[in-house]
Scaffold this motif. Structure first.
Motif, PDB file in Angstrom:
ATOM      1  N   UNK A  79      -6.739  -3.118   0.577  1.00  0.00           N
ATOM      2  CA  UNK A  79      -5.833  -3.599   1.633  1.00  0.00           C
ATOM      3  C   UNK A  79      -4.969  -2.532   2.277  1.00  0.00           C
ATOM      4  N   UNK A  80      -4.435  -1.607   1.501  1.00  0.00           N
ATOM      5  CA  UNK A  80      -3.562  -0.582   2.089  1.00  0.00           C
ATOM      6  C   UNK A  80      -4.377   0.350   2.978  1.00  0.00           C
ATOM      7  N   UNK A  81      -5.550   0.748   2.505  1.00  0.00           N
ATOM      8  CA  UNK A  81      -6.406   1.626   3.301  1.00  0.00           C
ATOM      9  C   UNK A  81      -6.875   0.914   4.573  1.00  0.00           C
ATOM     10  N   UNK A  82      -7.168  -0.390   4.462  1.00  0.00           N
ATOM     11  CA  UNK A  82      -7.595  -1.146   5.640  1.00  0.00           C
ATOM     12  C   UNK A  82      -6.487  -1.201   6.680  1.00  0.00           C
ATOM     13  N   UNK A  83      -5.238  -1.360   6.240  1.00  0.00           N
ATOM     14  CA  UNK A  83      -4.122  -1.391   7.178  1.00  0.00           C
ATOM     15  C   UNK A  83      -4.042  -0.096   7.976  1.00  0.00           C
ATOM     16  N   UNK A  84      -4.296   1.033   7.312  1.00  0.00           N
ATOM     17  CA  UNK A  84      -4.272   2.315   8.003  1.00  0.00           C
ATOM     18  C   UNK A  84      -5.414   2.412   9.015  1.00  0.00           C
ATOM     19  N   UNK A  85      -6.604   1.979   8.632  1.00  0.00           N
ATOM     20  CA  UNK A  85      -7.741   2.011   9.552  1.00  0.00           C
ATOM     21  C   UNK A  85      -7.475   1.150  10.782  1.00  0.00           C
ATOM     22  N   UNK A  86      -6.926  -0.042  10.559  1.00  0.00           N
ATOM     23  CA  UNK A  86      -6.660  -0.946  11.672  1.00  0.00           C
ATOM     24  C   UNK A  86      -5.580  -0.392  12.586  1.00  0.00           C
ATOM     25  N   UNK A 128      -6.429 -14.001   1.083  1.00  0.00           N
ATOM     26  CA  UNK A 128      -6.530 -13.611   2.480  1.00  0.00           C
ATOM     27  C   UNK A 128      -5.158 -13.638   3.150  1.00  0.00           C
ATOM     28  N   UNK A 129      -4.427 -14.746   2.989  1.00  0.00           N
ATOM     29  CA  UNK A 129      -3.115 -14.863   3.621  1.00  0.00           C
ATOM     30  C   UNK A 129      -2.175 -13.766   3.139  1.00  0.00           C
ATOM     31  N   UNK A 130      -2.224 -13.460   1.856  1.00  0.00           N
ATOM     32  CA  UNK A 130      -1.334 -12.433   1.330  1.00  0.00           C
ATOM     33  C   UNK A 130      -1.724 -11.042   1.838  1.00  0.00           C
ATOM     34  N   UNK A 131      -3.019 -10.800   1.986  1.00  0.00           N
ATOM     35  CA  UNK A 131      -3.454  -9.516   2.522  1.00  0.00           C
ATOM     36  C   UNK A 131      -2.947  -9.328   3.949  1.00  0.00           C
ATOM     37  N   UNK A 135      -0.482  -6.389   5.321  1.00  0.00           N
ATOM     38  CA  UNK A 135      -0.725  -5.556   6.504  1.00  0.00           C
ATOM     39  C   UNK A 135       0.473  -5.568   7.439  1.00  0.00           C
ATOM     40  N   UNK A 136       0.976  -6.748   7.728  1.00  0.00           N
ATOM     41  CA  UNK A 136       2.105  -6.840   8.659  1.00  0.00           C
ATOM     42  C   UNK A 136       3.335  -6.122   8.100  1.00  0.00           C
ATOM     43  N   UNK A 137       3.538  -6.224   6.793  1.00  0.00           N
ATOM     44  CA  UNK A 137       4.667  -5.526   6.177  1.00  0.00           C
ATOM     45  C   UNK A 137       4.504  -4.013   6.295  1.00  0.00           C
ATOM     46  N   UNK A 138       3.299  -3.508   6.033  1.00  0.00           N
ATOM     47  CA  UNK A 138       3.046  -2.076   6.153  1.00  0.00           C
ATOM     48  C   UNK A 138       3.262  -1.597   7.581  1.00  0.00           C
ATOM     49  N   UNK A 164       4.664  -2.818  17.958  1.00  0.00           N
ATOM     50  CA  UNK A 164       5.554  -2.862  16.800  1.00  0.00           C
ATOM     51  C   UNK A 164       5.160  -3.891  15.748  1.00  0.00           C
ATOM     52  N   UNK A 165       4.703  -5.053  16.167  1.00  0.00           N
ATOM     53  CA  UNK A 165       4.330  -6.090  15.205  1.00  0.00           C
ATOM     54  C   UNK A 165       2.887  -5.969  14.735  1.00  0.00           C
TER      55      UNK A 165
END
Length: 314
Positions: A79-86, A128-131, A135-138, A164-165
């Motif tokens: 999840x953390x790596x995916x947030x960076x990719x996105x 899924x919801x928590x992931x 992402x939004x928190x990161x 920003x969001x």
């Protein structure tokens, strides 16, 4: 109204001599034809260009179209790596990324992917919801996160997306619980119900759930994922071509596919009428999947569908 197209990133939609690099040209053609969004699918069921890799390529080679997933399966990635990719894709595209996400389905279309990803199948929707929450928190600069599935007491600085969001996140799914979760948590809805009446009922439920959560209906984009085949000759010809597509892409005949997914075939007039039934039911962003089995035929179907865009807007 927005009209988008799903790009054929899976090898089941390529002919033997098709060059996958032509997907870039196909995407640019779709943009020039007037499609306002370009979507890619995400799966390990059949070989395909990986979804985020494709979107990264499109970020640099397209100009105005929204870049979307239909639907991204977050459990396939850390999840953390995916947030960076996105966030990277959103930045490189100038804020054009949009995500529809899903948790997979029972049977061969979902459960085996969890085994390959070494992620537990139970409570997949809560995961899924928590992931998405993570992402939004990161993206907003969180330095820690504590949830049921993800616990990070010390998060490093994360790449911030263009907006920003972060990019809008839709939910793919039409069960009663999925509709409730869409109304409470997500920015849009991307189902594929075979019956437009079911779409209208589902959208009503989403608006009720949104109101209960203190949100407005306008906060949620009502979208539709629909397979389309247009043939100038007659409906039977379009039906046969779509049956070939269903067998190649899903391993099932068209009558079986039509029981579980929105499929619209026929002449241009028939397809316009049938798509407009979903528009009347409330859909405002159509994601068209052309039912064609090679890249030239995909382009031809895109051109035929683009000719319908003025009537769908009307």
């Amino acid at each position: 109204m927005d009209i988008g197209v799903l790009l054929p990133t899976g090898t089941a939609q390529w002919a033997k001599d098709d060059d996958p690099r032509d997907l870039i040209a196909l995407a640019r053609t779709a943009e020039h034809l007037g499609f306002t969004s370009l979507f890619v699918n995400d799966s390990l069921i059949t070989p395909r260009i990986e979804a985020l890799t494709m979107l990264a390529a499109l970020a640099a080679t397209t100009e105005t179209a929204t870049l979307g997933t239909g639907a991204l399966l977050p459990f396939l990635r850390r999840p953390v790596q995916a947030a960076q990719s996105l966030a990277s894709i959103d930045l490189l595209s100038g804020g054009r990324l949009m995500l529809a996400v899903g948790a997979g389905y029972p049977g061969r279309f979902g459960r085996p992917l969890y085994d390959l990803s070494e992620v537990p199948w139970p409570r997949r929707f809560a995961r899924l919801d928590e992931t998405v929450e993570l992402w939004r928190a990161l993206w907003q600069g969180a330095d820690s996160f504590h949830g049921e599935f993800h616990h990070f007491p010390d998060l490093p600085p994360s790449l911030r997306p263009y907006r920003p969001a972060g990019p809008p996140i839709w939910l793919g799914g039409a069960t009663p619980t999925a509709r409730t979760r869409t109304g409470r948590l997500y920015d849009g809805w991307l189902p594929y119900p075979p019956d437009p009446a079911d779409y209208a009922t589902g959208l009503h439920d989403i608006h009720e759930a949104a109101a209960a959560a203190g949100r407005t209906p306008e906060a949620i984009t009502p979208a539709l994922f629909v397979t389309v085949r247009i043939d100038g000759a007659d409906e039977d010809t379009a039906h046969r071509a779509t049956d070939d597509y269903a067998r190649a892409a899903y391993g099932m005949p068209l009558p079986e596919l039509k029981k579980i997914q929105a499929v619209v075939t026929g002449t241009a007039e028939q397809v316009t009428d049938r798509l407009n039934r979903y528009v009347t039911a409330g859909a405002r962003h159509l994601v068209i999947r052309p039912a064609a089995l090679d890249l030239p035929a995909q382009r031809e179907q895109m051109e035929r569908t683009a000719a319908l865009i003025p009537d769908l807007h009307a």
